[in-house]
Design a protein around this motif. Structure first.
Motif, mmCIF file in Angstrom:
data_model
loop_
_atom_site.group_PDB
_atom_site.id
_atom_site.type_symbol
_atom_site.label_atom_id
_atom_site.label_comp_id
_atom_site.label_asym_id
_atom_site.label_seq_id
_atom_site.Cartn_x
_atom_site.Cartn_y
_atom_site.Cartn_z
ATOM 1 N N ILE A 176 -27.315 43.533 -3.279
ATOM 2 C CA ILE A 176 -28.577 43.771 -3.983
ATOM 3 C C ILE A 176 -29.693 44.046 -2.989
ATOM 4 C CG2 ILE A 176 -30.337 42.690 -5.416
ATOM 5 C CD1 ILE A 176 -28.084 41.234 -6.893
ATOM 6 N N PHE A 177 -29.762 43.254 -1.908
ATOM 7 C CA PHE A 177 -30.806 43.413 -0.897
ATOM 8 C C PHE A 177 -30.794 44.826 -0.332
ATOM 9 C CE2 PHE A 177 -32.153 43.287 3.555
ATOM 10 C CZ PHE A 177 -33.391 42.674 3.453
ATOM 11 N N HIS A 178 -29.624 45.313 0.021
ATOM 12 C CA HIS A 178 -29.554 46.640 0.627
ATOM 13 C C HIS A 178 -29.739 47.753 -0.390
ATOM 14 C CE1 HIS A 178 -28.498 46.366 4.963
ATOM 15 N NE2 HIS A 178 -28.595 45.105 4.607
ATOM 16 N N PHE A 179 -29.359 47.529 -1.623
ATOM 17 C CA PHE A 179 -29.584 48.541 -2.650
ATOM 18 C C PHE A 179 -31.067 48.719 -2.907
ATOM 19 C CE2 PHE A 179 -30.290 49.674 -7.115
ATOM 20 C CZ PHE A 179 -29.610 50.878 -7.180
ATOM 21 N N LEU A 180 -31.810 47.620 -2.910
ATOM 22 C CA LEU A 180 -33.225 47.688 -3.235
ATOM 23 C C LEU A 180 -34.089 48.106 -2.059
ATOM 24 C CD1 LEU A 180 -33.632 44.454 -5.418
ATOM 25 C CD2 LEU A 180 -33.571 46.829 -6.204
ATOM 26 N N PHE A 181 -33.737 47.657 -0.835
ATOM 27 C CA PHE A 181 -34.679 47.772 0.262
ATOM 28 C C PHE A 181 -34.223 48.646 1.422
ATOM 29 C CE2 PHE A 181 -35.481 43.562 -1.659
ATOM 30 C CZ PHE A 181 -36.745 43.832 -2.140
ATOM 31 N N LEU A 182 -32.932 48.812 1.588
ATOM 32 C CA LEU A 182 -32.520 49.457 2.829
ATOM 33 C C LEU A 182 -31.753 50.744 2.570
ATOM 34 C CD1 LEU A 182 -31.595 46.265 4.834
ATOM 35 C CD2 LEU A 182 -33.662 47.606 4.991
ATOM 36 N N SER A 183 -30.463 50.717 2.588
ATOM 37 C CA SER A 183 -29.698 51.962 2.493
ATOM 38 C C SER A 183 -28.473 51.748 1.632
ATOM 39 C CB SER A 183 -29.269 52.423 3.885
ATOM 40 O OG SER A 183 -28.262 51.575 4.389
ATOM 41 N N ASP A 184 -27.749 52.839 1.402
ATOM 42 C CA ASP A 184 -26.531 52.746 0.607
ATOM 43 C C ASP A 184 -25.418 52.037 1.349
ATOM 44 O OD1 ASP A 184 -27.725 54.076 -1.470
ATOM 45 O OD2 ASP A 184 -27.078 56.051 -0.797
ATOM 46 N N ASN A 185 -25.454 52.046 2.661
ATOM 47 C CA ASN A 185 -24.398 51.402 3.446
ATOM 48 C C ASN A 185 -24.737 49.945 3.678
ATOM 49 O OD1 ASN A 185 -22.695 53.579 3.710
ATOM 50 N ND2 ASN A 185 -23.703 54.343 5.543
ATOM 51 N N VAL A 186 -24.083 49.057 2.947
ATOM 52 C CA VAL A 186 -24.379 47.637 3.033
ATOM 53 C C VAL A 186 -23.669 47.033 4.232
ATOM 54 C CG1 VAL A 186 -24.777 47.401 0.578
ATOM 55 C CG2 VAL A 186 -22.497 47.087 1.457
ATOM 56 N N PRO A 187 -24.146 45.896 4.742
ATOM 57 C CA PRO A 187 -23.543 45.316 5.934
ATOM 58 C C PRO A 187 -22.276 44.545 5.624
ATOM 59 C CG PRO A 187 -25.296 43.919 5.163
ATOM 60 C CD PRO A 187 -25.309 45.131 4.280
ATOM 61 N N SER A 188 -21.523 44.285 6.656
ATOM 62 C CA SER A 188 -20.373 43.414 6.529
ATOM 63 C C SER A 188 -20.821 41.969 6.556
ATOM 64 C CB SER A 188 -19.419 43.667 7.696
ATOM 65 O OG SER A 188 -20.080 43.384 8.899
ATOM 66 N N GLU A 189 -19.898 41.062 6.248
ATOM 67 C CA GLU A 189 -20.164 39.654 6.419
ATOM 68 C C GLU A 189 -20.005 39.294 7.893
ATOM 69 O OE1 GLU A 189 -21.089 37.802 3.848
ATOM 70 O OE2 GLU A 189 -20.295 38.731 2.038
ATOM 71 N N MET A 190 -20.348 38.062 8.235
ATOM 72 C CA MET A 190 -20.368 37.662 9.640
ATOM 73 C C MET A 190 -19.004 37.800 10.306
ATOM 74 S SD MET A 190 -21.687 34.089 11.345
ATOM 75 C CE MET A 190 -23.346 34.319 10.718
ATOM 76 N N VAL A 191 -17.951 37.415 9.615
ATOM 77 C CA VAL A 191 -16.632 37.443 10.246
ATOM 78 C C VAL A 191 -16.210 38.865 10.583
ATOM 79 C CG1 VAL A 191 -15.328 37.484 8.078
ATOM 80 C CG2 VAL A 191 -14.293 36.517 10.135
ATOM 81 N N ASP A 192 -16.597 39.840 9.772
ATOM 82 C CA ASP A 192 -16.293 41.238 10.063
ATOM 83 C C ASP A 192 -17.006 41.682 11.333
ATOM 84 O OD1 ASP A 192 -14.850 42.012 7.446
ATOM 85 O OD2 ASP A 192 -16.712 41.132 6.738
ATOM 86 N N ILE A 193 -18.233 41.235 11.503
ATOM 87 C CA ILE A 193 -19.009 41.570 12.695
ATOM 88 C C ILE A 193 -18.366 40.984 13.943
ATOM 89 C CG2 ILE A 193 -21.220 41.112 13.856
ATOM 90 C CD1 ILE A 193 -22.543 41.262 11.074
ATOM 91 N N ILE A 194 -17.839 39.784 13.845
ATOM 92 C CA ILE A 194 -17.241 39.107 14.994
ATOM 93 C C ILE A 194 -16.018 39.863 15.516
ATOM 94 C CG2 ILE A 194 -16.061 37.002 15.756
ATOM 95 C CD1 ILE A 194 -19.103 36.699 15.365
ATOM 96 N N TYR A 195 -15.187 40.369 14.593
ATOM 97 C CA TYR A 195 -13.933 41.004 14.999
ATOM 98 C C TYR A 195 -14.075 42.486 15.314
ATOM 99 C CZ TYR A 195 -10.969 36.958 14.079
ATOM 100 O OH TYR A 195 -10.375 35.707 14.147
ATOM 101 N N ALA A 196 -15.029 43.162 14.726
ATOM 102 C CA ALA A 196 -15.093 44.622 14.803
ATOM 103 C C ALA A 196 -15.091 45.184 16.225
ATOM 104 C CB ALA A 196 -16.307 45.133 14.029
ATOM 105 N N PRO A 197 -15.906 44.665 17.175
ATOM 106 C CA PRO A 197 -15.927 45.286 18.506
ATOM 107 C C PRO A 197 -14.592 45.245 19.232
ATOM 108 C CG PRO A 197 -17.865 43.902 18.179
ATOM 109 C CD PRO A 197 -16.930 43.607 17.045
#
Length: 257
Positions: A176-197
């Protein structure tokens, strides 16, 4: 607040010939290295929370690092580190949670206790087992030893089967936060961020180094990589010179006498 879809103008890396920024002047600075996966974790967190205007990137050349970084900024002389509220904090896992908790935007940790426990288990596993075991496999049997670790991720991605991320669908408040205020591409959750790099690097290097595709027979992992690659805040941080990165890994892990 900056949108995650806004592309940063990346500043040049500072080296031993560079002057330090005006330290502890109220500016929040994230000291990183563009090639460092630990730095990338915090950089992604900054981006997906839309904090580009609030947290300034200060890239450091680790091969020719400035003396002032150790002497005046972070005595451990490592990246990432964060200068905020007249203190400097380090370690990527600490900083991902710090940025999530101390800056505006929705939390990347779930309220659901079962999911919160699962997230904490995965985060703890990342640096105690997943990353070191895959790196160790490069000197032994990469297909077998590393394969166990990618099987672990594949199984983890099946736990909440209502979406492509580790917790299934993204949390409603983030969406909801990203739909209203930012962009169509919503962020991942924290665990996704930890593993992605790290998955990013292994996905690129292992076919070159071992003729081994980490997504073969792992459809959930393949879909997760695809979905992560669609997230603007992550895409902006990806390794630009992949051939250089592969060469670095080969020199470090495969060409030893």
């Amino acid at each position: 607040m900056a949108s995650p879809s806004v592309q940063d103008l990346l500043p040049p890396s500072l080296d031993s010939t560079s002057q330090p920024p005006s330290l502890f002047d109220g500016t929040t600075r994230l000291y990183i290295n563009y090639q460092c996966p630990y730095s990338q974790r915090v950089w992604i967190t900054r981006n997906v929370k839309g904090l580009q205007d609030m947290i300034k990137l200060v890239p450091i050349d680790l091969q020719n690092r400035p003396d002032w970084y150790k002497e005046k900024v972070y005595p451990k002389n490592k990246v990432p580190s964060l200068e905020h509220n007249n203190k400097v904090t380090g370690e990527s896992l600490v900083l991902v949670k710090y940025v999530d908790c101390n800056f505006e935007g929705p939390s990347f940790l779930p309220d659901d206790q079962e999911k919160r426990k699962f997230v904490e288990e995965l985060i703890a596993y990342s640096d105690t087992t997943f990353v070191p075991e895959v790196y160790k496999s490069f000197a032994k049997d990469a297909r077998t030893q590393a394969g166990v670790q990618f099987d672990y991720l594949e199984k983890a991605l099946h736990k909440f089967d209502d979406g492509p991320f580790f917790l299934g669908q993204l949390s409603q408040v983030i969406t909801i936060f990203h739909f209203l205020f930012l962009s169509d591409n919503v962020p991942s959750e924290m665990v996704d961020i930890i593993y992605a790099p790290f998955v990013e690097r292994f996905h690129v290097f292992m076919p070159e180094g071992f003729n081994y595709d980490i997504t073969t027979g792992r459809p959930k992992l393949a879909k997760w990589i695809e979905e992560m690659n669609n997230l603007d805040g992550y895409k902006q941080t990806k390794v630009l010179e992949q051939e250089k990165m592969v060469g670095y890994y080969k020199n470090r892990f495969l060409l030893k006498a």
